[in-house]
Design a protein around this motif. Structure first.
Motif, PDB file in Angstrom:
ATOM      1  N   ARG A 205       0.833  -1.202   0.000  1.00 26.61           N
ATOM      2  CA  ARG A 205       0.000   0.000   0.000  1.00 26.61           C
ATOM      3  C   ARG A 205       0.876   1.264   0.000  1.00 26.61           C
ATOM      4  O   ARG A 205       0.651   2.186  -0.767  1.00 26.61           O
ATOM      5  CB  ARG A 205      -0.922  -0.003   1.222  1.00 26.61           C
ATOM      6  CG  ARG A 205      -1.945   1.137   1.230  1.00 26.61           C
ATOM      7  CD  ARG A 205      -2.697   1.228   2.546  1.00 26.61           C
ATOM      8  NE  ARG A 205      -1.868   1.632   3.674  1.00 26.61           N
ATOM      9  CZ  ARG A 205      -1.421   2.883   3.872  1.00 26.61           C
ATOM     10  NH1 ARG A 205      -1.730   3.839   3.027  1.00 26.61           N
ATOM     11  NH2 ARG A 205      -0.682   3.162   4.918  1.00 26.61           N
ATOM     12  N   ILE A 206       1.912   1.276   0.833  1.00 24.71           N
ATOM     13  CA  ILE A 206       2.809   2.433   0.914  1.00 24.71           C
ATOM     14  C   ILE A 206       3.590   2.606  -0.386  1.00 24.71           C
ATOM     15  O   ILE A 206       3.725   3.717  -0.902  1.00 24.71           O
ATOM     16  CB  ILE A 206       3.753   2.301   2.126  1.00 24.71           C
ATOM     17  CG1 ILE A 206       2.940   2.424   3.417  1.00 24.71           C
ATOM     18  CG2 ILE A 206       4.858   3.349   2.085  1.00 24.71           C
ATOM     19  CD1 ILE A 206       3.713   2.065   4.670  1.00 24.71           C
ATOM     20  N   GLU A 207       4.104   1.497  -0.926  1.00 28.60           N
ATOM     21  CA  GLU A 207       4.836   1.572  -2.190  1.00 28.60           C
ATOM     22  C   GLU A 207       3.953   2.099  -3.319  1.00 28.60           C
ATOM     23  O   GLU A 207       4.393   2.898  -4.136  1.00 28.60           O
ATOM     24  CB  GLU A 207       5.420   0.210  -2.555  1.00 28.60           C
ATOM     25  CG  GLU A 207       6.655  -0.137  -1.760  1.00 28.60           C
ATOM     26  CD  GLU A 207       7.264  -1.472  -2.161  1.00 28.60           C
ATOM     27  OE1 GLU A 207       6.791  -2.129  -3.113  1.00 28.60           O
ATOM     28  OE2 GLU A 207       8.246  -1.864  -1.498  1.00 28.60           O
TER      29      GLU A 207
ATOM     30  N   SER B 132       4.723   5.446  -5.372  1.00 30.69           N
ATOM     31  CA  SER B 132       5.403   4.889  -6.544  1.00 30.69           C
ATOM     32  C   SER B 132       5.874   5.965  -7.525  1.00 30.69           C
ATOM     33  O   SER B 132       6.902   5.792  -8.173  1.00 30.69           O
ATOM     34  CB  SER B 132       4.506   3.884  -7.259  1.00 30.69           C
ATOM     35  OG  SER B 132       3.367   4.536  -7.783  1.00 30.69           O
ATOM     36  N   HIS B 133       5.163   7.063  -7.599  1.00 31.29           N
ATOM     37  CA  HIS B 133       5.574   8.129  -8.520  1.00 31.29           C
ATOM     38  C   HIS B 133       6.850   8.831  -8.050  1.00 31.29           C
ATOM     39  O   HIS B 133       7.497   9.542  -8.823  1.00 31.29           O
ATOM     40  CB  HIS B 133       4.440   9.152  -8.694  1.00 31.29           C
ATOM     41  CG  HIS B 133       4.113   9.927  -7.457  1.00 31.29           C
ATOM     42  ND1 HIS B 133       3.455   9.365  -6.371  1.00 31.29           N
ATOM     43  CD2 HIS B 133       4.396  11.198  -7.117  1.00 31.29           C
ATOM     44  CE1 HIS B 133       3.333  10.278  -5.417  1.00 31.29           C
ATOM     45  NE2 HIS B 133       3.895  11.400  -5.843  1.00 31.29           N
ATOM     46  N   LEU B 134       7.240   8.612  -6.798  1.00 38.51           N
ATOM     47  CA  LEU B 134       8.455   9.226  -6.255  1.00 38.51           C
ATOM     48  C   LEU B 134       9.633   8.257  -6.187  1.00 38.51           C
ATOM     49  O   LEU B 134      10.763   8.667  -5.991  1.00 38.51           O
ATOM     50  CB  LEU B 134       8.187   9.765  -4.845  1.00 38.51           C
ATOM     51  CG  LEU B 134       7.123  10.847  -4.719  1.00 38.51           C
ATOM     52  CD1 LEU B 134       6.846  11.139  -3.252  1.00 38.51           C
ATOM     53  CD2 LEU B 134       7.564  12.104  -5.450  1.00 38.51           C
ATOM     54  N   ILE B 135       9.345   6.969  -6.347  1.00 40.23           N
ATOM     55  CA  ILE B 135      10.386   5.948  -6.218  1.00 40.23           C
ATOM     56  C   ILE B 135      11.076   5.747  -7.557  1.00 40.23           C
ATOM     57  O   ILE B 135      10.433   5.577  -8.588  1.00 40.23           O
ATOM     58  CB  ILE B 135       9.786   4.614  -5.724  1.00 40.23           C
ATOM     59  CG1 ILE B 135       9.179   4.799  -4.335  1.00 40.23           C
ATOM     60  CG2 ILE B 135      10.850   3.518  -5.709  1.00 40.23           C
ATOM     61  CD1 ILE B 135       8.397   3.597  -3.836  1.00 40.23           C
ATOM     62  N   GLN B 136      12.406   5.795  -7.499  1.00 44.92           N
ATOM     63  CA  GLN B 136      13.194   5.589  -8.707  1.00 44.92           C
ATOM     64  C   GLN B 136      14.353   4.665  -8.354  1.00 44.92           C
ATOM     65  O   GLN B 136      15.146   4.971  -7.465  1.00 44.92           O
ATOM     66  CB  GLN B 136      13.734   6.934  -9.202  1.00 44.92           C
ATOM     67  CG  GLN B 136      14.561   6.846 -10.444  1.00 44.92           C
ATOM     68  CD  GLN B 136      15.031   8.217 -10.881  1.00 44.92           C
ATOM     69  OE1 GLN B 136      14.337   9.212 -10.693  1.00 44.92           O
ATOM     70  NE2 GLN B 136      16.202   8.270 -11.455  1.00 44.92           N
ATOM     71  N   GLU B 137      14.446   3.559  -9.046  1.00 42.37           N
ATOM     72  CA  GLU B 137      15.519   2.604  -8.769  1.00 42.37           C
ATOM     73  C   GLU B 137      16.752   2.995  -9.567  1.00 42.37           C
ATOM     74  O   GLU B 137      16.683   3.226 -10.772  1.00 42.37           O
ATOM     75  CB  GLU B 137      15.068   1.190  -9.159  1.00 42.37           C
ATOM     76  CG  GLU B 137      16.046   0.131  -8.770  1.00 42.37           C
ATOM     77  CD  GLU B 137      15.506  -1.262  -9.026  1.00 42.37           C
ATOM     78  OE1 GLU B 137      15.819  -2.154  -8.243  1.00 42.37           O
ATOM     79  OE2 GLU B 137      14.759  -1.445 -10.006  1.00 42.37           O
ATOM     80  N   GLU B 138      17.886   3.102  -8.874  1.00 40.25           N
ATOM     81  CA  GLU B 138      19.147   3.437  -9.526  1.00 40.25           C
ATOM     82  C   GLU B 138      20.198   2.424  -9.093  1.00 40.25           C
ATOM     83  O   GLU B 138      20.822   2.573  -8.052  1.00 40.25           O
ATOM     84  CB  GLU B 138      19.594   4.851  -9.143  1.00 40.25           C
ATOM     85  CG  GLU B 138      18.704   5.934  -9.684  1.00 40.25           C
ATOM     86  CD  GLU B 138      19.237   7.321  -9.364  1.00 40.25           C
ATOM     87  OE1 GLU B 138      20.416   7.583  -9.664  1.00 40.25           O
ATOM     88  OE2 GLU B 138      18.465   8.096  -8.806  1.00 40.25           O
ATOM     89  N   LEU B 139      20.379   1.414  -9.889  1.00 39.18           N
ATOM     90  CA  LEU B 139      21.288   0.330  -9.535  1.00 39.18           C
ATOM     91  C   LEU B 139      22.731   0.802  -9.389  1.00 39.18           C
ATOM     92  O   LEU B 139      23.492   0.235  -8.616  1.00 39.18           O
ATOM     93  CB  LEU B 139      21.187  -0.797 -10.564  1.00 39.18           C
ATOM     94  CG  LEU B 139      19.811  -1.478 -10.650  1.00 39.18           C
ATOM     95  CD1 LEU B 139      19.808  -2.536 -11.745  1.00 39.18           C
ATOM     96  CD2 LEU B 139      19.440  -2.094  -9.315  1.00 39.18           C
ATOM     97  N   LYS B 140      23.116   1.857 -10.112  1.00 41.24           N
ATOM     98  CA  LYS B 140      24.501   2.347 -10.034  1.00 41.24           C
ATOM     99  C   LYS B 140      24.851   2.833  -8.627  1.00 41.24           C
ATOM    100  O   LYS B 140      26.006   2.841  -8.237  1.00 41.24           O
ATOM    101  CB  LYS B 140      24.764   3.445 -11.055  1.00 41.24           C
ATOM    102  CG  LYS B 140      24.056   4.750 -10.748  1.00 41.24           C
ATOM    103  CD  LYS B 140      24.414   5.845 -11.718  1.00 41.24           C
ATOM    104  CE  LYS B 140      23.766   7.135 -11.241  1.00 41.24           C
ATOM    105  NZ  LYS B 140      24.411   8.287 -11.730  1.00 41.24           N
ATOM    106  N   LEU B 141      23.838   3.225  -7.859  1.00 34.86           N
ATOM    107  CA  LEU B 141      24.105   3.688  -6.490  1.00 34.86           C
ATOM    108  C   LEU B 141      24.482   2.543  -5.564  1.00 34.86           C
ATOM    109  O   LEU B 141      25.089   2.759  -4.518  1.00 34.86           O
ATOM    110  CB  LEU B 141      22.892   4.431  -5.924  1.00 34.86           C
ATOM    111  CG  LEU B 141      22.549   5.760  -6.585  1.00 34.86           C
ATOM    112  CD1 LEU B 141      21.273   6.328  -5.986  1.00 34.86           C
ATOM    113  CD2 LEU B 141      23.687   6.741  -6.449  1.00 34.86           C
ATOM    114  N   GLY B 142      24.139   1.320  -5.945  1.00 35.43           N
ATOM    115  CA  GLY B 142      24.444   0.156  -5.117  1.00 35.43           C
ATOM    116  C   GLY B 142      25.922   0.025  -4.806  1.00 35.43           C
ATOM    117  O   GLY B 142      26.309  -0.342  -3.703  1.00 35.43           O
TER     118      GLY B 142
END
Length: 179
Positions: A27-29, A33-43
């Protein structure tokens, strides 16, 4: 059969906690969701391993630490300037305030762990040391080392006597007094 509760005074409060926390997370995600951005390079930047090559930050191996470059990335990303303030609620070894100091940005950091607070408080002091003064001061102390009485530290720690010979332990305690 009625289940006995170890904490009957908490029963009303615990009844309010959702049984399926997975549903709550979804529910929270969905809501954000419009604010969540996955950036694998930050890992690669999150781990302290990125600090191992930096002389000052490589002194402490604090596995929960962020890499200097991770904090630097967010300072650039949010275009932080000297008028801004960074708050770090879990400072660990102090990479965030240290990186902020390097970028001339004010930072406030806290941590519950005493060792983390110690490391975070001492880390910026290395920034103030002139490299040439280290060698000069080391030579001064080394030449006067025998003049100092050994500090009375760690004499009650059994492993110290096993880890170091009596001569080495005496010299380390003299270094402590000299410093």
């Amino acid at each position: 059969m009625k289940q006995l509760s170890l904490f009957p005074e908490w029963e009303d409060e615990t009844a309010k906690i959702p049984i399926n926390t997975c549903d709550e997370r979804q529910r929270i995600e969905a809501k954000f969701s419009h604010l969540i951005q996955e950036e694998l390079k930050l890992g690669k930047l999150v781990s302290y391993i990125g600090n191992k090559s930096l002389p000052i930050l490589g002194l402490y191996r604090y596995k929960e630490a962020f890499a200097f470059s991770f904090v630097e990335e967010f300072i650039k990303r949010f275009q932080l300037k000297d008028k801004n303030l960074i708050f770090e609620p879990f400072c660990g070894m102090g990479t965030t305030p240290f990186t902020a100091m390097h970028a001339n940005i004010k930072a406030v950091a806290i941590d519950k762990l005493p060792i983390a607070a110690f490391i975070a408080n001492t880390m910026p002091l290395f920034w103030l040391v002139e490299p040439s003064s280290l060698h000069h001061n080391f030579e001064l102390l080394k030449n006067k080392l025998r003049q100092f009485d050994p500090a009375d530290i760690a004499s009650d720690v059994a492993i110290m006597k096993k880890a170091f010979s009596a001569e080495t332990l005496t010299e380390l305690c003299q270094w402590k007094s000299a410093i």
